[in-house]
Design a protein around this motif. Structure first.
Motif, PDB file in Angstrom:
ATOM      1  N   TYR A  44       0.842  -1.187   0.000  1.00 39.86           N
ATOM      2  CA  TYR A  44       0.000   0.000   0.000  1.00 39.86           C
ATOM      3  C   TYR A  44       0.878   1.238   0.000  1.00 39.86           C
ATOM      4  O   TYR A  44       1.957   1.256   0.579  1.00 39.86           O
ATOM      5  CB  TYR A  44      -0.935  -0.007   1.218  1.00 39.86           C
ATOM      6  CG  TYR A  44      -1.850  -1.201   1.194  1.00 39.86           C
ATOM      7  CD1 TYR A  44      -2.982  -1.206   0.389  1.00 39.86           C
ATOM      8  CD2 TYR A  44      -1.562  -2.335   1.938  1.00 39.86           C
ATOM      9  CE1 TYR A  44      -3.817  -2.315   0.347  1.00 39.86           C
ATOM     10  CE2 TYR A  44      -2.389  -3.449   1.896  1.00 39.86           C
ATOM     11  CZ  TYR A  44      -3.512  -3.424   1.091  1.00 39.86           C
ATOM     12  OH  TYR A  44      -4.333  -4.529   1.040  1.00 39.86           O
ATOM     13  N   THR A  45       0.379   2.265  -0.649  1.00 42.08           N
ATOM     14  CA  THR A  45       1.143   3.508  -0.780  1.00 42.08           C
ATOM     15  C   THR A  45       0.901   4.407   0.422  1.00 42.08           C
ATOM     16  O   THR A  45      -0.234   4.585   0.861  1.00 42.08           O
ATOM     17  CB  THR A  45       0.736   4.255  -2.064  1.00 42.08           C
ATOM     18  OG1 THR A  45       0.956   3.378  -3.171  1.00 42.08           O
ATOM     19  CG2 THR A  45       1.554   5.522  -2.254  1.00 42.08           C
TER      20      THR A  45
ATOM     21  N   ALA B 119       5.761   2.486  -1.199  1.00 46.95           N
ATOM     22  CA  ALA B 119       4.893   1.324  -1.036  1.00 46.95           C
ATOM     23  C   ALA B 119       5.431   0.485   0.116  1.00 46.95           C
ATOM     24  O   ALA B 119       6.619   0.208   0.191  1.00 46.95           O
ATOM     25  CB  ALA B 119       4.857   0.500  -2.314  1.00 46.95           C
TER      26      ALA B 119
ATOM     27  N   ASN C 179      -4.227   2.125   1.006  1.00 46.03           N
ATOM     28  CA  ASN C 179      -3.404   3.295   0.699  1.00 46.03           C
ATOM     29  C   ASN C 179      -3.801   4.391   1.687  1.00 46.03           C
ATOM     30  O   ASN C 179      -4.980   4.547   1.998  1.00 46.03           O
ATOM     31  CB  ASN C 179      -3.651   3.782  -0.727  1.00 46.03           C
ATOM     32  CG  ASN C 179      -3.199   2.767  -1.758  1.00 46.03           C
ATOM     33  OD1 ASN C 179      -2.254   2.011  -1.540  1.00 46.03           O
ATOM     34  ND2 ASN C 179      -3.884   2.744  -2.885  1.00 46.03           N
TER      35      ASN C 179
ATOM     36  N   ASN D 100      -3.149   8.594   3.023  1.00 45.76           N
ATOM     37  CA  ASN D 100      -2.637   9.935   2.761  1.00 45.76           C
ATOM     38  C   ASN D 100      -2.787  10.710   4.069  1.00 45.76           C
ATOM     39  O   ASN D 100      -3.905  10.966   4.521  1.00 45.76           O
ATOM     40  CB  ASN D 100      -3.420  10.607   1.634  1.00 45.76           C
ATOM     41  CG  ASN D 100      -2.852  11.964   1.274  1.00 45.76           C
ATOM     42  OD1 ASN D 100      -2.007  12.503   1.974  1.00 45.76           O
ATOM     43  ND2 ASN D 100      -3.333  12.522   0.192  1.00 45.76           N
TER      44      ASN D 100
END
Length: 185
Positions: free
Chosen positions: A15-16, A46, A95, A97
């Motif tokens: 996952y980023t 990642a 992911n 942020n």
């Protein structure tokens, strides 16, 4: 879905991890770092599923954390913005942020007054950032003795002339003195 190829036989989900400081007025007013197993990573890295990521926000002098966001939502603890400088995202399975925004530390006025006028001097007045510890001191002039510090409503705050005050907002303190000698002939 991304995968990391560990070796010829192991494929793991990845996952980023994206992260940034929100700009305000063309400046970020601090830094944000992320670490995986104690090693710093760059935004866009990642990482394998199940990893724990530690984010550290460091505001510039005169700034503090305003808010953290995770995937666009403000991070809350008990309904209040999370303001800790370290945020850990445990067991990554999507992911993510992460952003942090800084704001200027508010300045508060510490006003010191003397009662009666000219009965003594006070030190420590000024503008201070929230959380600053300020030493205030009252010294009686000849013929007077220090009595106490009161707030503007007359409530006694301290009966000691020298105090350490933690600034939490605007504050006015009055140093009260009593006459110790007669002014008559």
């Amino acid at each position: 879905q991304r995968y990391l190829y560990i070796d010829d036989f192991t494929i793991e989900r990845a996952y980023t991890v994206d992260f940034a400081v929100v700009e305000a007025g063309g400046n970020t007013h601090g830094t944000l770092t992320a670490a995986l197993d104690g090693n710093y990573i760059s935004s866009g890295t990642a990482v394998t599923e199940g990893s724990n990521i530690v984010f550290t926000a460091t505001p510039d002098t005169g700034y503090r954390i305003k808010e953290w966001t995770l995937n666009g939502d403000v991070i809350l603890v008990n309904g209040n913005p999370f303001l800790n400088p370290v945020f850990m995202y445990e067991y990554i399975a999507q992911n993510i942020n992460v952003t942090v925004e800084f704001e200027e530390m508010p300045l508060y006025d510490l006003v010191l007054e003397v009662n009666p006028d000219n009965a003594g001097t006070v030190t420590g007045a000024g503008d201070y950032e929230e959380g600053t510890t300020v030493n205030v001191n009252a010294v009686a002039h000849e013929g007077y003795q220090f009595l106490n510090w009161t707030d503007v409503d007359g409530n006694v705050v301290s009966e000691v002339a020298e105090n350490a005050i933690i600034i939490t907002g605007d504050l006015t303190l009055i140093a009260n003195f009593i006459l110790t000698v007669s002014t008559s002939d």
